[in-house]
Design an enzyme around this catalytic site. Structure first.
Site, mmCIF file in Angstrom:
data_model
loop_
_atom_site.group_PDB
_atom_site.id
_atom_site.type_symbol
_atom_site.label_atom_id
_atom_site.label_comp_id
_atom_site.label_asym_id
_atom_site.label_seq_id
_atom_site.Cartn_x
_atom_site.Cartn_y
_atom_site.Cartn_z
ATOM 1 N N TYR A 41 -0.435 -17.740 -3.466
ATOM 2 C CA TYR A 41 -1.072 -18.248 -2.248
ATOM 3 C C TYR A 41 -0.671 -19.713 -2.148
ATOM 4 C CZ TYR A 41 -4.501 -14.353 -2.040
ATOM 5 O OH TYR A 41 -5.116 -13.136 -1.955
ATOM 6 N N HIS A 72 2.618 -12.758 -5.759
ATOM 7 C CA HIS A 72 1.499 -12.891 -4.824
ATOM 8 C C HIS A 72 0.921 -14.307 -4.816
ATOM 9 C CE1 HIS A 72 -1.897 -11.483 -2.434
ATOM 10 N NE2 HIS A 72 -1.354 -10.284 -2.394
ATOM 11 N N ARG A 127 0.802 -1.230 0.000
ATOM 12 C CA ARG A 127 0.000 0.000 0.000
ATOM 13 C C ARG A 127 0.835 1.281 0.000
ATOM 14 N NH1 ARG A 127 -2.619 -3.970 2.556
ATOM 15 N NH2 ARG A 127 -4.809 -4.210 2.056
ATOM 16 N N HIS A 138 -1.020 -2.576 -4.490
ATOM 17 C CA HIS A 138 -0.486 -3.451 -5.540
ATOM 18 C C HIS A 138 -0.508 -2.812 -6.932
ATOM 19 C CE1 HIS A 138 -0.100 -6.368 -2.495
ATOM 20 N NE2 HIS A 138 -1.249 -6.987 -2.607
ATOM 21 N N GLU A 180 4.923 -12.471 0.755
ATOM 22 C CA GLU A 180 5.313 -11.527 -0.291
ATOM 23 C C GLU A 180 6.611 -10.828 0.109
ATOM 24 O OE1 GLU A 180 1.589 -9.109 -0.843
ATOM 25 O OE2 GLU A 180 0.864 -10.751 0.398
HETATM 26 C C1 BGC Z 1 -2.605 -7.461 1.142
HETATM 27 C C2 BGC Z 1 -4.012 -7.740 1.594
HETATM 28 C C3 BGC Z 1 -4.857 -7.831 0.373
HETATM 29 C C4 BGC Z 1 -4.331 -8.922 -0.477
HETATM 30 C C5 BGC Z 1 -5.092 -9.023 -1.733
HETATM 31 C C6 BGC Z 1 -2.160 -8.601 0.327
HETATM 32 O O1 BGC Z 1 -0.860 -8.405 -0.121
HETATM 33 O O2 BGC Z 1 -1.750 -7.219 2.209
HETATM 34 O O3 BGC Z 1 -4.486 -6.735 2.443
HETATM 35 O O4 BGC Z 1 -6.199 -8.052 0.681
HETATM 36 O O5 BGC Z 1 -2.988 -8.693 -0.791
HETATM 37 O O6 BGC Z 1 -4.980 -10.259 -2.206
#
Ligand code: BGC
Length: 399
Positions: free
Chosen positions: A234, A232, A133, A158, A363
């Site tokens: 998961y 990003h 952010r 992002h 991340e």
């Molecule tokens: C953020 C989360 C966000 C997510 C979205 C993360 O990197 O810190 O707040 O909701 O990304 O997938």
């Protein structure tokens, strides 16, 4: 000298040394268990080029590709040039069975279609120009104020409204002594999402024969700009066997984390983790103390090895599968996010429902809102400099 430049010098002085690998395929979590590596027909292909196949068309009709990297152990990484997204990563469990350890979708529509765009969870994507952010989307460079795209409450997240996760990257499959690779390039034009300068970004995914996925980031600019690049993915190391990741044990070699306000913007305070649910300096199951953290973990840890070249960033162990993952990086921080906004509205590979805490992200990055926090390591890249950064995800098993 900014901190990217320093990390770049390290990467340049250790050519190829840290090269790792990514594995994946376009198989679902339900259907992707394969035979042990010795019986995998793709086993012999690691000296050859990655394969490619159509991954479907985006809503505007652009056809995108899925590239599959394979190593000598039969591990695979599948990556699409849509968003430079890691779609699947096949790694062995303690019995040698391959399983997909990342969340993802069967085709590009899973990422570019309306359901994903509404939830916008950035699953598997490359993130830029600024990962994490920026407060109110505002910063000042050399006395000039910039406003970048606001897309997360009052803040920019992002990269803004259309980040690199939604871009089509130019893709070049390759191979080297380290393993198969995919080089992705994207030119982020001056003014895109309000950011200054034409930023030429190159990301190389490499899958090594030692079951490591290495991601190398390079960028140059023609105007001074903040840059914070990450991936990003998961992860769910159980290969979807556990619907959530609360049993995964995580270690983060970080004595401090960045305290955030209600909109997840750092206050500037680096707080010791000792005695708090943020203390992962020894292994803890994700679920052990998560109830004490309103909303779940979604914070940046300040890594102890910051400034020391490639350093430890995280270790994860999944007792169900025996899989382990070790993360190293040259970045100062790591955002540990526990899929707090996954709500079951998205169905991934093979129809797998992605519910609350269905995956976690690690991340590797600079700290959030660094452009407005002079005490944080700098994210500023200047013309003439080259950003180099490397993060490595190495998989193993514990029996
Ligand atoms: C953020 C989360 C966000 C997510 C979205 C993360 O990197 O810190 O707040 O909701 O990304 O997938």
């Amino acid at each position: 000298m900014n901190s990217f430049r320093r990390s770049g010098l390290l990467a340049v002085t250790l050519p190829g040394l840290l090269l790792l690998a990514a594995c994946g395929s376009n198989q679902s979590a339900e259907q992707s268990t394969t035979t042990a590596p010795a019986a995998d027909s793709t086993q012999t292909k690691s000296a050859t080029m990655p394969t490619s196949a159509s991954f479907g068309k985006t809503p505007d009709g652009t056809e995108v590709q899925l590239f599959t990297l394979t190593n000598k152990q039969g591990a695979k990484a599948a990556i699409t040039n849509y968003g430079g997204t890691l779609v699947s990563l096949m790694m062995p469990d303690k019995d040698g069975k391959m399983g997909d350890v990342v969340l993802g979708f069967d085709d590009v529509n899973g990422y570019a279609g309306p359901a994903f765009r509404k939830a916008n969870p950035y699953i598997g994507a490359l993130i830029g120009r600024y990962g994490n952010r920026i407060k109110n989307g505002k910063f000042t460079i050399d006395g000039k104020a910039y406003q970048v795209g606001v897309n997360n409450g009052p803040n920019s997240l992002h990269g803004g409204k259309v980040g690199y996760d939604q871009k089509i990257w130019e893709a070049q499959p390759g191979t080297s002594a380290d393993g198969q690779s995919l080089t992705l390039k994207y030119l982020s034009k001056d003014g895109e999402e309000g950011y200054p300068g034409n930023l030429q970004v190159t990301v190389v995914y490499t899958l090594t024969d030692s079951n490591a996925l290495r991601i190398d980031y390079t960028a140059t600019t023609d105007k001074t700009t903040p840059v914070n690049l990450t991936n990003h993915a998961y992860f769910n190391l159980s290969h979807g066997v556990s619907k959530d990741v609360l049993n995964h044990e995580v270690t983060l070699p970080a004595d401090r984390y960045t305290v955030v306000d209600a909109t997840l913007i750092p206050t500037g305070e680096l707080k010791p983790v000792k005695g708090t649910p943020f203390d992962f300096t020894t292994p803890h199951a994700i679920g052990e103390r998560i109830a004490q953290v309103p909303g779940g973990y979604d914070h940046n840890w300040a890594l102890n090895g910051s400034g020391e070249g490639q350093h430890a960033a995280a270790t994860v162990y999944d007792p169900a599968s025996g899989r382990t993952m070790e993360v190293t990086t040259d970045q100062p921080g790591i955002q540990f996010y526990t899929g707090n906004f996954l709500d079951g509205s998205l169905k991934g590979k093979g129809g797998t429902v992605y519910g609350l805490h269905g995956g976690f992200c690690l991340e590797t990055q600079h700290f959030p809102d660094s452009p407005n926090q002079p005490k944080f390591p700098s994210t500023i890249l200047k013309p003439g400099e080259t950003l180099h950064s490397t993060s490595v995800y190495t998989f193993g098993v514990r029996k």
